[in-house]
Structure formats: C-alpha cells, structure tokens
Write a protein that holds these residues in place. Structure first.
Motif, PDB file in Angstrom:
ATOM      1  N   ASN A 145       1.418  10.085  -7.411  1.00 52.11           N
ATOM      2  CA  ASN A 145       0.999  10.725  -7.453  1.00 52.11           C
ATOM      3  C   ASN A 145       1.455  10.734  -9.250  1.00 52.11           C
ATOM      4  N   ARG A 183      -4.878   6.453 -14.719  1.00 54.88           N
ATOM      5  CA  ARG A 183      -5.570   5.860 -13.590  1.00 54.88           C
ATOM      6  C   ARG A 183      -6.515   4.259 -14.345  1.00 54.88           C
ATOM      7  N   VAL A 189      -6.959   0.632  -6.615  1.00 54.59           N
ATOM      8  CA  VAL A 189      -7.601   1.704  -5.971  1.00 54.59           C
ATOM      9  C   VAL A 189      -8.129   2.435  -5.144  1.00 54.59           C
ATOM     10  N   LYS A 228      -8.595   4.849  -2.118  1.00 53.22           N
ATOM     11  CA  LYS A 228      -8.744   6.396  -1.997  1.00 53.22           C
ATOM     12  C   LYS A 228      -7.900   6.974  -2.803  1.00 53.22           C
ATOM     13  N   GLU A 229      -8.530   8.169  -3.584  1.00 50.83           N
ATOM     14  CA  GLU A 229      -7.808   8.988  -5.075  1.00 50.83           C
ATOM     15  C   GLU A 229      -8.481  10.441  -4.320  1.00 50.83           C
ATOM     16  N   GLU A 269      -3.987  12.769  -6.360  1.00 48.76           N
ATOM     17  CA  GLU A 269      -3.402  11.569  -5.997  1.00 48.76           C
ATOM     18  C   GLU A 269      -4.369   9.746  -5.940  1.00 48.76           C
ATOM     19  N   LEU A 270      -3.335   8.981  -5.971  1.00 45.81           N
ATOM     20  CA  LEU A 270      -4.121   8.067  -5.456  1.00 45.81           C
ATOM     21  C   LEU A 270      -3.727   7.044  -4.661  1.00 45.81           C
ATOM     22  N   VAL A 271      -4.440   6.048  -3.946  1.00 45.90           N
ATOM     23  CA  VAL A 271      -3.918   5.229  -2.909  1.00 45.90           C
ATOM     24  C   VAL A 271      -4.203   4.007  -3.286  1.00 45.90           C
ATOM     25  N   GLU A 313       5.935   3.448  -5.195  1.00 46.26           N
ATOM     26  CA  GLU A 313       5.431   4.715  -6.286  1.00 46.26           C
ATOM     27  C   GLU A 313       5.872   3.939  -7.706  1.00 46.26           C
ATOM     28  N   THR A 341       0.353  -1.109  -0.207  1.00 47.13           N
ATOM     29  CA  THR A 341      -0.229  -0.090  -0.647  1.00 47.13           C
ATOM     30  C   THR A 341       0.590   1.362  -0.345  1.00 47.13           C
ATOM     31  N   PHE A 342       0.975   1.883  -0.890  1.00 53.02           N
ATOM     32  CA  PHE A 342       1.155   3.659  -0.778  1.00 53.02           C
ATOM     33  C   PHE A 342       0.406   4.498  -1.671  1.00 53.02           C
ATOM     34  N   THR A 343       1.280   5.778  -1.816  1.00 55.34           N
ATOM     35  CA  THR A 343       0.699   6.316  -2.979  1.00 55.34           C
ATOM     36  C   THR A 343       1.342   6.603  -4.597  1.00 55.34           C
TER      37      THR A 343
END
Length: 797
Positions: free
Chosen positions: A416, A434, A444, A446-447, A451-453, A466, A412-414
């Motif tokens: 950008n 996306r 996905v 969260k977004e 950016e997206l998580v 990332e 899990t990470f973000t």
C-alpha cells in the motif's frame, strides 16, 4: 565478501569512480568496510617506458656486457649497460629509468639508481620478464613489437588496468547480494537502469541422457540440474580468469575448478564438477546419508555422517556432502577428461545443520545456508559449460538434466502506497515507489491508485511481507534523503526506575565474578518446608506429596541443591537464586521476589602449600555487604536474627522492615533437608531492595589524597547491647573524621562473666584535608572508649 569493481562493470556500465561507488553501495545497505587497489601485476608496471636501442657495442672491460644508447622519448639518449644475450640495435625494449621501483616475480622490490658498471655509466635497466613481474623467464630482455611507441608507458602497451576490491560486510538477510550479480542488481535499482546478463544462446546440449540422475529427497534438494562435458583438458587457467579470482582473494587451482569458483562469485550459484570416470555405474543419486556412514572430504579428513546429512552419491558411495564440501576421490584431477557438472538448489536448513554439525564452513555452504536462487541453476550451468569449453575445450555431450518437481513460488502480497509513506516518514511519490519496486526485480501483477500486488522473486529470501518491501524501497531511495522533522513526537517512558532487570543482572554479574553459581529451583515444595501452614498456598491436585505447596522461602530450595551435590561428591557450594515466594493472606494471594545466597563446604580447599579453610559466617556477611555497597544502600540498622532459620545471624533493617537476613543455618533445618556440615545462608527481600534504591541519588566525590587509618577495639558489653547501638554512639562521637565502623568478631563463652559478650570493632579514620597524626587518632579513640563506658557500661578487654 569481496567484490571486484571491474567485474561489476561487466554487468552495468557506470562512470562512477571506485570511491563514489563505495559510498553508493554503503548507502543502499551493502556496507563497504574496505576499499583497496589491486594490481594484476605487482607494481602495475609503474615507471616503465618503451625504449628503442639506438647503438649496441661491446663493453670494453667485460666480455658478457654490452654498452647501449637507448631512446626513451627524452631529449638525451640514455647510456645503459646490459648483459642480456638478445640485446641489439633497433630493438624495442622495456626500460626502467633511474628512480623507478621494479617488482620482480620473486624476491623483494628494488629501485633503479645511476651507477657505474665496470667503469661504464649506466642510467637505467633494460628489463626481462622476471625482473618486472611479467613472468618467470630469465632468458633475456623482453622484445616488444616494432609498432610500440617510444616513450609510451609499458602499462598502456600491455593494457594493464588497476582493479579495486570492495570488502562488503554482508548482513545475514542479504543472501541475494552474495555475488557480483546480486550487487549489480542493487546498483541497477539505484541508477534505475538495467543490468546485462551474459548471453548463453550459443550453448548447445547433446541429444541424449549421459549420466542417470536420481533424487530421493526432494525436500532437501528441491531442484537438481546437471550436464556432461566430454573431452576437456585440465590445466592452468588463462590469465583473465586467474586475475578475476586473484582480485577477490581466491587462489586459482585449475581451469575446471576455477570456472566453478568464478560462477559461484559471479552468479551466487555454487557448482560442483565430478570426474565422470569415478562415478560408479554412471549414476548420480541425491540421498540422505546412512547413519554412521564414513566419508573422506576434500581436505583428507574422514567424517562420520548422520541420517540427516544430504549427500551426492553414485551407485556405491557418497561423492560429496551436498552444498557443503566435495569428496577426496570424486573431484577433478589432472587426468580428468570427462566431467559431470552439477548445479542445484538445496534446502537452506538442511545445509546449515550439516555444516554446523561437521564444523565445515565453505563459500558454497555460506550461500546455501542463507538461500540461493532456485531459478538460476540451469542458466548457471549453461554459462559455466560455455566457459569450460572456452578454457578447457571439450563438448557438451548430454542433455541438461533438470529435476524440479515442485517449483518455488514467488512471494505474493499487497503493498500500500500510504503505508510505505507512513512507515518511511516521507511523502515519496507513488510513481517513485513503483519505479524502485520494479527496478529491484519485483513484478507488479496488479495495481490501482492506492496499492500494488507484487510477486517477489524467490532469490529475495528476506522479502516476504509488505514491510520488507518498504525496507527495500527505503534503502534504494536513500536513508540520507529522509529529512528529520523540526518536531519529533515520542511517547514518554512511564516504566519505573531503576529497571529491575538491569539491577538483577548487575548483582548477578557481581556474584558470578566472585565465584557464585546461579541455581533455579522449583517453586513447588513440601508442606514441612514452609514457615507457616496457615498462610501456605496449597495445590488442589498436586503431582506428589513432595510438590504440594508453593514455597514461602528460598532456604529449603538452596538446601536441597546442597544436599543433591553433597551426595554426588561435590560438597563445596556457592549458590545464588532469584526466586518468588508465595503466601495466602486475608486480602488474597501474595507473591514476593526474593534473592538468596548459600555457601557450604570449603572456602579454600587444602593443598600442599595452602591450609584447608572452611566457609564461615563472615564469608556470607562479606557477600551481603558487597551487594549492599554495590547498590549503595545506606541507613541500615543491624539486629540479631531470630532463630527460625539460624543458630545465629544478623538482620539488616530498613526502617521497620527486614532487608536481608543471614547467618548459620540451624541444625534442625539442616537435618530436615538431609544436609551434612555447616551451611550459611542469606535471603534478601528483593522487592524492598528495589524500592530502597529507587530513592538513591548519585553523588560524585573526589577520592581523598590522604590515607585512611584503621584501629580496632575489643569491648566487653552486656548481652542486651547491640552492635547498632555501639555504631550510633561512635558516629555521634566524631562525625568528621570517623568514616566507618565495622564488627569483625562476636564472642560468648565460659571465659566471660555471665550475661556478657565481647564485640571486636574496627574504626576507619580519615581527614580529607591532611594526614592524621598519632595524637589526633589517640584523642578520638579515647573519646570513643569514654562514651562507650558512659552510655553502655562497656569496658575495653
């Protein structure tokens, strides 16, 4: 890794030709090294047509032959002589017409020609199974169904379709693509369409635990799944299964083993089938082997295991090396009726260590070493069980065992959008980024607009940051879709030339090629080994009196190595060392880079046909000269070395600085280092070497077509005369034809007058435009002698 085109189409429909798909796979990072056509039947039944026997009469000259006329959909009937006992009027048959090449089940292909058989014309052949590769029967010709269409292709009648095999050069980081499912995932991402998994909803497990499973080491085996299947019949696999495996180069063995191989290449999940009757106490234990435990693998080799090797054992003994290789006595055989089917997720490092130590590389270890999908073990088990029931019968007689104490979490990470665009170098729309991420199976969670998580599934073992996701986006978007900008910005490389490391490696390679070995010595030494105690760098808190000072030369380091080896019956030495020396000056501490050469013992050790030859001064000089020539260092002056290190030797000067000093190490220094015999040593000021060659200009000159001539002179000169003086005089005498001047002997002794010495010089003469004649050579030699006598008082011996 081999991949089947038709197999891929089971996962995702595409109208792309095999050649087009080959380019797509390469563009998304799965480089197709070879694409070849694979035929399930040799020759693919090409050229064979459906025919109908219209008449069938006895051959007038042969009791066992018949003369037939056959309709193959052409205007004229074919006259064909046939010896098959089942040929008859009205039969639908397979016809090989004139010009067709037949590929028999065994033997070499042969071509059909028009011929006469016992006086009767034959315009083709009515085919049996073994004659065209359909089977091994030789009982007669093949009888087709009555609805077979005359003149149609036999390959269409049997629905024979060519397959295509891709040989993919899989990079080590793409463990997720080591299967047809993995490749299909990339195809789905490229086409932005879903792939289809086989439905296993018809799988029905038993209602009780049949085989007890115990996992003692969950670190090496985080997930272990298994199920019992009873009442199977081990035998030959059906044609469809054998064809699937043959296309990718896997030899079919039996229906149970073939299904485990099929699942491995289909889903990337290795399976193993155990004969249930050979599992002691009906118990499976996943444990580490005992130190020194012996185990006979499937290839019949007895191997000694260590306490780091993970094994699948029963209550008494190991049955399998986990993730690597099965055992000889626990596998499926022709008498097997009940099996325990294993599907597990093993630690990649554990499997890699065991595989490497035992020298065993298998399809299973290949995948486990790189990382498999921990979340697919049960699905693979269910799919395999359904296929086993289809090809071998039997029923699933137990519940599915699934020991999974600590589920592997997704990465899990973000991500950008701005960083994706910046690193790729193109303003790809956020919607496109996306869409690619989602199509790759990445969730996905969260977004927002920037950016997206994301949650990356564990089977993507190389996508943990990332930047890894950005790489995934780029390869699916397409490297070829990133345009080169008209203006490319780049930082200037301000590093000095030449590259010190490159020069160092070039010289090291040169020395190694000439028999030298590199040594690495401690920079600490004892005070008695330094040149000048006043400038010595002393340690405040030394480990011992022998390691209390930073070295000021490489001589005693080399002598220490020679002494060490002499005391171990290895007296012959050819060493070189790159090392630093240290000094204390008025300005502070100084550090210099040096390179040393050291030779001792025999240059050639005596044999029955070779005389014993000791190393001497000229061997070290040859090595020094070789390095100087290799680095194209010119304009050196030669002077005699001082006696600080050597009994005798030379120094090559570059201006007022010593570039290299070499010679025979003095007896006092040999005694100090406890060395026996003669040692010859050279030490380069490497900082000065690099500074000197920095000014080199590369020039190219055509090799002369005319031979060089060598002449020698022995001169008696005063002790004060140096070789460098003689060389300067020689060059001034003739700058055009005199190419080189060398010294190959210096002699001082009681046979010479007091204050005199003998120099033996070699002169190399060459004309770039013609071959020199004796008169020209003699003229130059006389001039040299005259000038030597005039300027130094030398006389020819």
């Amino acid at each position: 890794m081999n991949i089947s085109y038709n197999w891929l189409k089971n996962y995702i429909e595409t109208d792309k030709t095999p050649e087009e798909l080959s380019l797509i796979l390469t563009n998304v990072g799965l480089e197709v090294e070879v694409l070849e056509t694979v035929q399930s039947i040799p020759g693919g039944l090409d050229g064979l047509v459906v025919g109908e026997v219209k008449t069938c009469a006895q051959h007038p000259n042969a009791d066992k032959l018949k003369v037939t006329t056959v309709d193959v959909g052409q205007p004229e009937l074919l006259h064909i002589v046939c010896g098959a006992p089942n040929v008859r009027e009205g039969l639908k048959v397979i016809v090989a017409t004139v010009g067709t090449t037949c590929h028999p089940t065994s033997g070499e292909p042969f071509k059909i020609t028009k011929s006469k058989i016992r006086g009767e014309v034959s315009e083709g052949m009515l085919c049996g199974e073994d004659e065209i590769g359909l089977g091994s029967s030789h009982a007669g010709i093949v009888e087709l169904r009555e609805d077979a269409v005359v003149g149609s292709l036999v390959k269409d009648y049997y629905n024979i379709k060519d397959d295509y095999r891709y040989e993919i050069g899989l990079t080590p980081n793409r463990a997720d693509a080591a299967s047809h499912l993995g490749v299909a995932r990339d195809m789905a991402a490229y086409f932005r369409k879903p792939y289809t998994l086989t439905d296993v909803s018809t799988f029905k497990a038993g209602d009780k635990q049949h085989t007890a499973v115990q996992v003692d080491n969950t670190a090496a085996a985080p997930r272990y799944s298994g199920v019992n299947i009873s009442g199977v019949t081990v035998g030959e696999s059906p044609d469809w299964l054998k064809e699937k495996l043959n296309v990718i180069g896997i030899r079919p063995i039996n229906n149970i083993v073939d299904i485990t191989n099929y699942i491995l290449h289909d889903l990337g999940q290795p399976l193993h089938a155990f004969d249930l009757s050979k599992i002691a106490d009906n118990k499976v234990v996943v444990r580490l082997a005992k130190e020194g435990e012996l185990f006979v693998t499937l290839d019949g080799v007895e191997r000694k295991l260590t306490a780091e090797d993970l094994v699948i054992a029963d209550a008494e003994k190991p049955m399998c090396i986990a993730g690597v290789f099965g055992g000889q006595h626990s596998g499926v055989s022709e008498t097997t009726t009940d099996i325990f089917l294993e599907s597990a997720y093993f630690n990649a490092v554990s499997v890699r260590k065991t595989s490497k130590r035992l020298g065993l590389k298998t399809d299973s270890s290949f995948r486990y070493e790189r990382g498999t999908d921990p979340n697919i073990t049960v699905y693979a088990l269910q799919k395999a069980a359904l296929l086993i029931q289809e090809v071998a019968g039997g029923v699933v007689s137990s519940v599915v065992t699934d020991i999974y104490e600590s589920p592997v979490a997704p990465f899990t990470f973000t991500v950008n959008y701005g960083r994706v665009q910046k690193l790729i170098g193109k303003d790809i729309p956020a919607e496109e980024i996306r869409a690619i991420i989602v199509s790759l199976g990445i969730e996905v969670v969260k977004e927002d607009a920037q950016e997206l998580v994301v949650n990356v599934p564990p089977y993507k073992v190389d996508v943990t940051r990332e930047v890894d996701v950005i790489e995934e986006v780029l390869r699916i978007y397409g490297y070829n879709n990133i345009e080169l900008k008209s203006q490319i910005k780049a930082s200037l490389n301000t590093s000095e030339k030449p590259d010190k490391e490159v020069v160092l490696n070039q010289v090291a390679d040169l020395l190694i090629a000439n028999g030298y070995r590199e040594i690495l010595n401690n920079s600490l030494t004892k005070l008695s080994f330094v040149d000048d105690e006043e400038t010595a760098v002393r340690l405040v808190n030394p480990l011992s009196s022998d390691l209390d000072t930073m070295r000021q030369n490489l001589l005693f380091s080399a002598l220490t190595s020679v002494s060490y080896n002499q005391k171990r019956k290895s007296p012959d030495a050819k060493y070189f060392e790159y090392g630093k020396t240290y000094f204390r000056t008025a300005e502070g501490y100084q550090e210099k880079q040096n390179m040393a050469l050291c030779i001792a013992g025999h240059q050639v050790e005596g044999q029955w046909n070779v005389a014993d030859k000791k190393t001497n001064f000229y061997h070290i000089k040859a090595a020094v000269d070789t390095i100087v020539r290799r680095l194209n260092i010119q304009g050196l002056q030669t002077v005699e070395a001082d006696n600080r290190y050597f009994d005798y030797g030379l120094t090559y000067m570059k201006g007022q600085k010593a570039l290299v000093t070499f010679g025979a190490v003095s007896a006092s220094n040999l005694k100090k280092a406890d060395v026996d015999g003669a040692v010859f040593f050279a030490e380069f000021d490497w900082d000065l070497v690099i500074k000197t060659i920095r000014k080199n200009v590369i020039k190219f000159q055509e090799v002369s077509k005319f031979p060089a001539v060598s002449r020698d002179l022995a001169l008696l000169v005063d002790d004060a005369i140096t070789f460098e003086q003689l060389k300067t005089i020689a060059i001034k005498t003739d700058r055009k034809l005199l190419k080189d001047v060398n010294i190959f002997d210096v002699y001082k002794g009681d046979k010479l007058p007091e204050g005199k010495k003998s120099y033996a010089l070699n002169f190399v003469l060459q004309d770039e435009e013609k071959t020199l004649n004796d008169k020209q050579i003699e003229t130059i030699i006389k001039k040299l002698i005259l000038n030597f006598e005039k300027e130094t008082g030398a006389s020819v011996r």
